[in-house]
Design a protein around this motif. Structure first.
Motif, PDB file in Angstrom:
ATOM      1  N   GLY B  90      10.339 -16.297  -8.568  1.00  0.00           N
ATOM      2  CA  GLY B  90       9.313 -15.387  -8.052  1.00  0.00           C
ATOM      3  C   GLY B  90       8.779 -15.873  -6.717  1.00  0.00           C
ATOM      4  O   GLY B  90       9.198 -16.907  -6.193  1.00  0.00           O
ATOM      5  N   TYR B  91       7.852 -15.101  -6.179  1.00  0.00           N
ATOM      6  CA  TYR B  91       7.303 -15.387  -4.853  1.00  0.00           C
ATOM      7  C   TYR B  91       5.863 -15.906  -4.920  1.00  0.00           C
ATOM      8  O   TYR B  91       5.214 -16.056  -3.896  1.00  0.00           O
ATOM      9  N   GLU B  92       5.375 -16.169  -6.146  1.00  0.00           N
ATOM     10  CA  GLU B  92       3.966 -16.556  -6.318  1.00  0.00           C
ATOM     11  C   GLU B  92       3.633 -17.818  -5.542  1.00  0.00           C
ATOM     12  O   GLU B  92       2.569 -17.915  -4.933  1.00  0.00           O
ATOM     13  N   THR B  93       4.535 -18.796  -5.587  1.00  0.00           N
ATOM     14  CA  THR B  93       4.224 -20.075  -4.941  1.00  0.00           C
ATOM     15  C   THR B  93       4.180 -19.936  -3.426  1.00  0.00           C
ATOM     16  O   THR B  93       3.337 -20.555  -2.774  1.00  0.00           O
ATOM     17  N   LEU B  94       5.066 -19.096  -2.889  1.00  0.00           N
ATOM     18  CA  LEU B  94       5.028 -18.875  -1.435  1.00  0.00           C
ATOM     19  C   LEU B  94       3.681 -18.267  -1.049  1.00  0.00           C
ATOM     20  O   LEU B  94       3.106 -18.593  -0.011  1.00  0.00           O
ATOM     21  N   ALA B  95       3.163 -17.373  -1.901  1.00  0.00           N
ATOM     22  CA  ALA B  95       1.880 -16.726  -1.613  1.00  0.00           C
ATOM     23  C   ALA B  95       0.720 -17.709  -1.823  1.00  0.00           C
ATOM     24  O   ALA B  95      -0.110 -17.910  -0.933  1.00  0.00           O
ATOM     25  N   GLN B  96       0.706 -18.338  -2.992  1.00  0.00           N
ATOM     26  CA  GLN B  96      -0.469 -19.140  -3.357  1.00  0.00           C
ATOM     27  C   GLN B  96      -0.516 -20.482  -2.636  1.00  0.00           C
ATOM     28  O   GLN B  96      -1.564 -20.909  -2.177  1.00  0.00           O
ATOM     29  N   ARG B  97       0.599 -21.145  -2.582  1.00  0.00           N
ATOM     30  CA  ARG B  97       0.602 -22.485  -2.023  1.00  0.00           C
ATOM     31  C   ARG B  97       0.714 -22.491  -0.501  1.00  0.00           C
ATOM     32  O   ARG B  97       0.157 -23.341   0.171  1.00  0.00           O
ATOM     33  N   HIS B  98       1.474 -21.506   0.010  1.00  0.00           N
ATOM     34  CA  HIS B  98       1.752 -21.526   1.445  1.00  0.00           C
ATOM     35  C   HIS B  98       1.026 -20.427   2.218  1.00  0.00           C
ATOM     36  O   HIS B  98       1.220 -20.295   3.422  1.00  0.00           O
ATOM     37  N   GLY B  99       0.218 -19.612   1.508  1.00  0.00           N
ATOM     38  CA  GLY B  99      -0.607 -18.614   2.196  1.00  0.00           C
ATOM     39  C   GLY B  99       0.172 -17.491   2.851  1.00  0.00           C
ATOM     40  O   GLY B  99      -0.299 -16.866   3.803  1.00  0.00           O
ATOM     41  N   ILE B 100       1.374 -17.220   2.331  1.00  0.00           N
ATOM     42  CA  ILE B 100       2.192 -16.139   2.904  1.00  0.00           C
ATOM     43  C   ILE B 100       1.787 -14.811   2.266  1.00  0.00           C
ATOM     44  O   ILE B 100       1.598 -14.741   1.050  1.00  0.00           O
ATOM     45  N   ASN B 101       1.609 -13.767   3.079  1.00  0.00           N
ATOM     46  CA  ASN B 101       1.344 -12.425   2.524  1.00  0.00           C
ATOM     47  C   ASN B 101       2.661 -11.899   1.990  1.00  0.00           C
ATOM     48  O   ASN B 101       3.558 -11.602   2.775  1.00  0.00           O
ATOM     49  N   VAL B 102       2.760 -11.781   0.690  1.00  0.00           N
ATOM     50  CA  VAL B 102       3.997 -11.245   0.118  1.00  0.00           C
ATOM     51  C   VAL B 102       3.759  -9.781  -0.232  1.00  0.00           C
ATOM     52  O   VAL B 102       2.845  -9.465  -1.006  1.00  0.00           O
ATOM     53  N   ILE B 103       4.528  -8.892   0.370  1.00  0.00           N
ATOM     54  CA  ILE B 103       4.384  -7.454   0.121  1.00  0.00           C
ATOM     55  C   ILE B 103       5.656  -6.947  -0.536  1.00  0.00           C
ATOM     56  O   ILE B 103       6.745  -7.093   0.008  1.00  0.00           O
ATOM     57  N   HIS B 104       5.488  -6.358  -1.738  1.00  0.00           N
ATOM     58  CA  HIS B 104       6.657  -5.808  -2.420  1.00  0.00           C
ATOM     59  C   HIS B 104       6.808  -4.342  -2.050  1.00  0.00           C
ATOM     60  O   HIS B 104       6.168  -3.465  -2.621  1.00  0.00           O
ATOM     61  N   ASP B 105       7.606  -4.098  -1.038  1.00  0.00           N
ATOM     62  CA  ASP B 105       7.834  -2.751  -0.515  1.00  0.00           C
ATOM     63  C   ASP B 105       9.167  -2.804   0.243  1.00  0.00           C
ATOM     64  O   ASP B 105       9.680  -3.881   0.522  1.00  0.00           O
ATOM     65  N   SER B 106       9.696  -1.631   0.572  1.00  0.00           N
ATOM     66  CA  SER B 106      10.895  -1.589   1.411  1.00  0.00           C
ATOM     67  C   SER B 106      10.480  -1.375   2.852  1.00  0.00           C
ATOM     68  O   SER B 106       9.422  -0.812   3.117  1.00  0.00           O
ATOM     69  N   VAL B 107      11.339  -1.793   3.755  1.00  0.00           N
ATOM     70  CA  VAL B 107      11.069  -1.575   5.167  1.00  0.00           C
ATOM     71  C   VAL B 107      11.849  -0.341   5.621  1.00  0.00           C
ATOM     72  O   VAL B 107      13.047  -0.222   5.361  1.00  0.00           O
ATOM     73  N   ALA B 108      11.132   0.583   6.265  1.00  0.00           N
ATOM     74  CA  ALA B 108      11.796   1.793   6.763  1.00  0.00           C
ATOM     75  C   ALA B 108      12.544   1.457   8.044  1.00  0.00           C
ATOM     76  O   ALA B 108      13.729   1.721   8.166  1.00  0.00           O
ATOM     77  N   ALA B 109      11.836   0.852   9.011  1.00  0.00           N
ATOM     78  CA  ALA B 109      12.483   0.535  10.286  1.00  0.00           C
ATOM     79  C   ALA B 109      11.668  -0.492  11.056  1.00  0.00           C
ATOM     80  O   ALA B 109      10.459  -0.617  10.866  1.00  0.00           O
ATOM     81  N   VAL B 110      12.367  -1.218  11.915  1.00  0.00           N
ATOM     82  CA  VAL B 110      11.693  -2.097  12.860  1.00  0.00           C
ATOM     83  C   VAL B 110      11.629  -1.347  14.188  1.00  0.00           C
ATOM     84  O   VAL B 110      12.622  -0.766  14.615  1.00  0.00           O
ATOM     85  N   ASP B 111      10.462  -1.343  14.816  1.00  0.00           N
ATOM     86  CA  ASP B 111      10.339  -0.774  16.151  1.00  0.00           C
ATOM     87  C   ASP B 111      10.226  -1.934  17.140  1.00  0.00           C
ATOM     88  O   ASP B 111       9.156  -2.526  17.284  1.00  0.00           O
ATOM     89  N   PRO B 112      11.338  -2.284  17.819  1.00  0.00           N
ATOM     90  CA  PRO B 112      11.320  -3.487  18.668  1.00  0.00           C
ATOM     91  C   PRO B 112      10.503  -3.291  19.942  1.00  0.00           C
ATOM     92  O   PRO B 112      10.158  -4.278  20.599  1.00  0.00           O
ATOM     93  N   VAL B 113      10.171  -2.045  20.292  1.00  0.00           N
ATOM     94  CA  VAL B 113       9.365  -1.794  21.494  1.00  0.00           C
ATOM     95  C   VAL B 113       7.878  -1.929  21.157  1.00  0.00           C
ATOM     96  O   VAL B 113       7.146  -2.699  21.779  1.00  0.00           O
ATOM     97  N   ALA B 114       7.453  -1.211  20.112  1.00  0.00           N
ATOM     98  CA  ALA B 114       6.051  -1.320  19.678  1.00  0.00           C
ATOM     99  C   ALA B 114       5.812  -2.638  18.944  1.00  0.00           C
ATOM    100  O   ALA B 114       4.665  -3.031  18.720  1.00  0.00           O
ATOM    101  N   LYS B 115       6.909  -3.335  18.572  1.00  0.00           N
ATOM    102  CA  LYS B 115       6.848  -4.567  17.784  1.00  0.00           C
ATOM    103  C   LYS B 115       6.086  -4.354  16.476  1.00  0.00           C
ATOM    104  O   LYS B 115       5.060  -5.009  16.205  1.00  0.00           O
ATOM    105  N   THR B 116       6.590  -3.395  15.703  1.00  0.00           N
ATOM    106  CA  THR B 116       6.023  -3.173  14.369  1.00  0.00           C
ATOM    107  C   THR B 116       7.153  -3.033  13.355  1.00  0.00           C
ATOM    108  O   THR B 116       8.255  -2.592  13.681  1.00  0.00           O
ATOM    109  N   VAL B 117       6.829  -3.434  12.141  1.00  0.00           N
ATOM    110  CA  VAL B 117       7.726  -3.228  11.009  1.00  0.00           C
ATOM    111  C   VAL B 117       7.099  -2.120  10.169  1.00  0.00           C
ATOM    112  O   VAL B 117       5.983  -2.284   9.660  1.00  0.00           O
ATOM    113  N   GLY B 118       7.789  -0.998  10.058  1.00  0.00           N
ATOM    114  CA  GLY B 118       7.250   0.133   9.290  1.00  0.00           C
ATOM    115  C   GLY B 118       7.670   0.023   7.837  1.00  0.00           C
ATOM    116  O   GLY B 118       8.845  -0.122   7.529  1.00  0.00           O
ATOM    117  N   LEU B 119       6.675   0.090   6.942  1.00  0.00           N
ATOM    118  CA  LEU B 119       6.972   0.035   5.514  1.00  0.00           C
ATOM    119  C   LEU B 119       7.247   1.436   4.989  1.00  0.00           C
ATOM    120  O   LEU B 119       6.721   2.418   5.510  1.00  0.00           O
TER     121      LEU B 119
END
Lengths: 105, 426
Positions: B90-119
Motif C-alpha cells: 500500500g501507499y500508507e507509509t509514503l503518505a504518513q512517514r514521508h508526507g507525500i500527498n497520495v491521490i487515488h485517481d486517474s490522470v486525464a492529461a498533462v498540460d506541459p504549457v500550463a504545467k498542470t496534471v489534470g485528474l
C-alpha cells in the motif's frame, strides 16, 4: 583588536566551509546509500542479505575494496564496488556508520 | 504538516477528498511542486526519494489503485509458493512517514504549457516538474485473435493481480497430462528472464502435482536471456518436461484461437490445455497519449536526469523509458527513479547532485531452492546509457551457492519493497 576580528572572521569562514563540506558529504552519502537500500534493509533488519549497519567506516571500506578486488565473491557487490570511486566508498561508509547511530530499534 | 492516508480517502468520495486540496496548496504556494504519475516501482521510488532528499518540495503521487502487487515474484505465487497478499503493498507509509500527498485517481492529461496534471475527476494539479511512470501496455494488434477481451480466457499475467490469479486457477484445474503453452514476446519487454522463470516454476508445480504434463514455449525470438542457465536447469530438474521452440523453427506466432485454446504459428498450430500469451509491449497508454513516445513505442529520455527528450519538464522512469542498455525491470525502475529524484531535487532546490549510479540486479528462480543472480552497472555515455560491468551466475555453480542465492532473493524482496514503498528507516 583588528587582528582578533580577522581571526574570528577566519574562524567563521572555517566553520562555514566545514558545514558546507559536511552537508555535501551528507547529501552525497545519502544519495550513495540510496543505492544500498535497494537490497540492504537500512533499518537494522537482516535476512539472506546481511545488514550493513553497525560496521565502522573502516570496516565498510575494507569490505567494499575486498568485493572490488574479487577477494570476496559476489556478482552484485562486485559490480557496485567497481562503479564507486575510492572517495565515494569512503563517503558512503561514513554516512552508513552515522546512520547506524540514528536508527532506533 | 498533515498528509492524506488511504483510510481517510476511503471515508470520503473522490470529489470531497479533492476539495481538500485547495487549502493545502494555497498554504504552500511558494513551495516547489512535483507531481508523480503512476505508483508502480518507478513512481513510488521517485516520490519517496524526492521526499527524502528535498523536504521542502511538495510531492503528490497520483495512482488509481489502492495497492500495488509486484509482478516480480508473481511466478512464485502462480505455482503456490507464496500468497498474492505477500506481494501486495500500500501507499500508507509514503503518505504518513514521508508526507507525500497520495491521490487515488486517474490522470486525464498533462498540460506541459500550463504545467498542470489534470485528474479524471476534474481538478488540475500545478507542478514545477512532473515524473511519469506509466509502465507498459500491450500491443494487441500484433497477434490476430488476441485482444483485451481474450485476456479473460487466455491470460497474459504480465501485470500482477487478477491476471495472475486467473492463470493460477487454470493451472490448478488443468488435468494431468495437459500441455501448458507459453507464448514469449519479442524484445524489448518487461523482465527479460521472467517467461523462462515462469516455465521453470510451472514445471516444478507439474512435477509435484501433475507429473505427466508438459510445457511448450513458443518464442517470438531465436534466443533468450540467460539461456544457458535455463537450459541447464531444465535438464537437471525437469528433463523432458519443457520444450522451447524459437521463431526460426515455427516461423513466428501468427494467431490465437481463443475458443479452441490454440496458438497458430507459421508452420503449425498448437493446442493447449492452458495457454499464456505474453504479447509484444510498448510504453504505457498514458505515455502514448501524452506525446512522450517516439517511433520505437518507448519514451526517449536524457540519460542523467530522465527528462523526456520530447517534453521538457516531464521526466519518465521505469519500463516506459527508452534507456539505452538498461532492461525493463523493477530494479532498473528503482535505480532510475533515484537518479531522477536527485536530479529534480538539485534543479529545484539548488542542492548538489552526485553523478548517477545506475544498476540492475536480477534474481531468477529455476526451482524454489535453485536461484541465479545477475548484476549490471551502467553509465550515461553520449546521450544514451551503456553497460559498464556485467557479472552473473554460471552453469557450474554448486547446489549450495544456488540455495544461498534463493535465500538472498527472498531477503532482497523484503528490502527492495521496503525501500520502494517507504517503510525502511531510510
Amino acid at each position: 583588536m583588528r587582528k582578533m576580528i580577522a581571526i574570528s572572521i577566519a574562524a567563521g569562514l572555517l566553520i562555514i566551509v566545514a558545514d558546507c563540506s559536511q552537508a555535501a558529504d551528507r547529501d552525497g552519502g545519502a544519495q550513495l546509500a540510496a543505492m544500498c537500500a535497494s537490497c540492504h534493509r537500512l533499518d537494522g533488519g537482516d535476512g539472506g542479505i546481511p545488514t550493513i549497519l553497525g560496521m565502522s567506516p573502516e570496516m565498510l571500506t575494507r569490505t567494499m575494496l575486498a568485493y572490488r578486488s574479487h577477494e570476496r565473491p559476489s556478482h552484485i557487490m562486485r559490480a557496485i564496488a567497481l562503479s564507486l570511486s575510492d572517495e565515494e566508498i569512503a563517503t558512503v561508509a561514513r554516512y552508513l556508520a552515522a546512520l547506524n547511530r540514528q536508527v532506533r530499534p | 504538516m498533515k498528509s492524506w492516508t488511504r483510510r481517510e480517502f476511503g471515508r470520503s468520495t473522490g470529489a470531497m477528498a479533492l476539495a481538500g486540496l485547495g487549502p493545502r496548496l494555497a498554504a504552500s504556494e511558494s513551495k516547489a511542486r512535483v507531481v508523480v504519475v503512476g505508483g508502480g516501482i518507478g513512481g513510488a521510488t521517485a516520490a519517496k526519494y524526492l521526499a527524502v532528499s528535498a523536504p521542502t518540495i511538495e510531492i503528490t503521487l497520483v495512482e488509481p489503485k489502492p495497492n500495488y502487487t509486484t509482478c516480480f515474484f508473481s511466478n512464485l505465487y502462480l505455482t503456490g509458493l507464496c500468497s498474492l497478499e505477500s506481494l501486495t503493498h500500500g501507499y500508507e507509509t509514503l503518505a504518513q512517514r514521508h508526507g507525500i500527498n497520495v491521490i487515488h485517481d486517474s490522470v486525464a492529461a498533462v498540460d506541459p504549457v500550463a504545467k498542470t496534471v489534470g485528474l479524471k475527476s476534474g481538478p488540475k494539479l500545478p507542478y514545477d516538474r512532473v515524473v511519469v511512470a506509466p509502465g507498459i501496455t500491450f500491443n494487441y494488434d500484433a497477434i490476430a485473435g488476441y485482444d483485451e477481451a481474450a485476456t479473460q480466457v487466455i491470460p497474459h499475467a504480465w501485470n500482477a493481480g487478477p491476471q495472475t490469479q486467473l492463470l493460477r486457477r487454470q493451472l490448478e484445474s488443468m488435468e494431468d497430462g495437459g500441455v501448458f503453452v507459453l507464448v514469449a514476446p519479442p524484445n524489448p519487454f518487461r523482465c527479460p528472464p521472467a517467461p523462462y522463470e515462469r516455465a521453470s516454476l510451472v514445471a516444478y508445480y507439474f512435477k509435484q502435482h501433475k507429473p505427466r504434463s508438459r510445457i511448450l514455449i513458443l518464442d517470438a525470438k531465436d534466443s533468450f536471456n540467460a539461456q544457458d542457465l535455463f537450459l541447464d536447469a531444465w535438464e537437471r530438474h525437469y528433463r523432458g518436461m519443457i520444450e522451447w521452440l524459437p521463431a526460426q523453427f515455427t516461423g513466428g506466432i501468427k494467431a490465437i484461437d481463443v475458443k479452441e485454446r490454440s496458438v497458430e504459428t507459421a508452420s503449425e498450430t498448437f493446442k493447449a490445455a492452458v495457454a499464456n500469451v505474453i504479447p509484444p509491449q510498448m510504453a504505457g497508454q498514458f505515455a502514448q497519449q501524452n506525446g512522450l513516445v517516439d517511433q520505437s513505442g518507448w519514451c526517449p529520455i536524457d540519460p542523467i536526469t530522465f527528462e523526456s527528450k520530447l517534453q521538457p519538464g516531464t521526466h519518465v522512469v521505469g519500463d516506459a523509458s527508452s534507456a539505452g542498455d538498461m532492461p525493463k525491470s523493477a530494479f532498473v525502475a528503482n535505480s532510475q527513479a533515484k537518479a531522477c529524484a536527485f536530479a529534480i531535487a538539485a534543479a529545484l532546490t539548488g542542492s548538489e547532485r552526485q553523478s548517477p549510479h545506475l544498476f540492475n540486479t536480477c534474481y531468477t528462480f529455476l526451482s524454489p531452492d535453485d536461484a541465479v543472480s545477475n548484476a549490471v552497472s551502467f553509465k550515461p555515455v553520449a546521450g544514451t546509457i551503456k553497460i559498464v560491468d556485467n557479472f552473473g551466475s554460471q552453469v557450474q555453480e554448486s547446489a549450495e551457492t544456488r540455495h544461498r542465492t534463493a535465500r538472498e532473493a527472498q531477503s532482497w524482496y523484503t528490502a527492495f519493497t521496503r525501500d520502494t514503498f517507504g517503510y525502511a528507516a531510510f
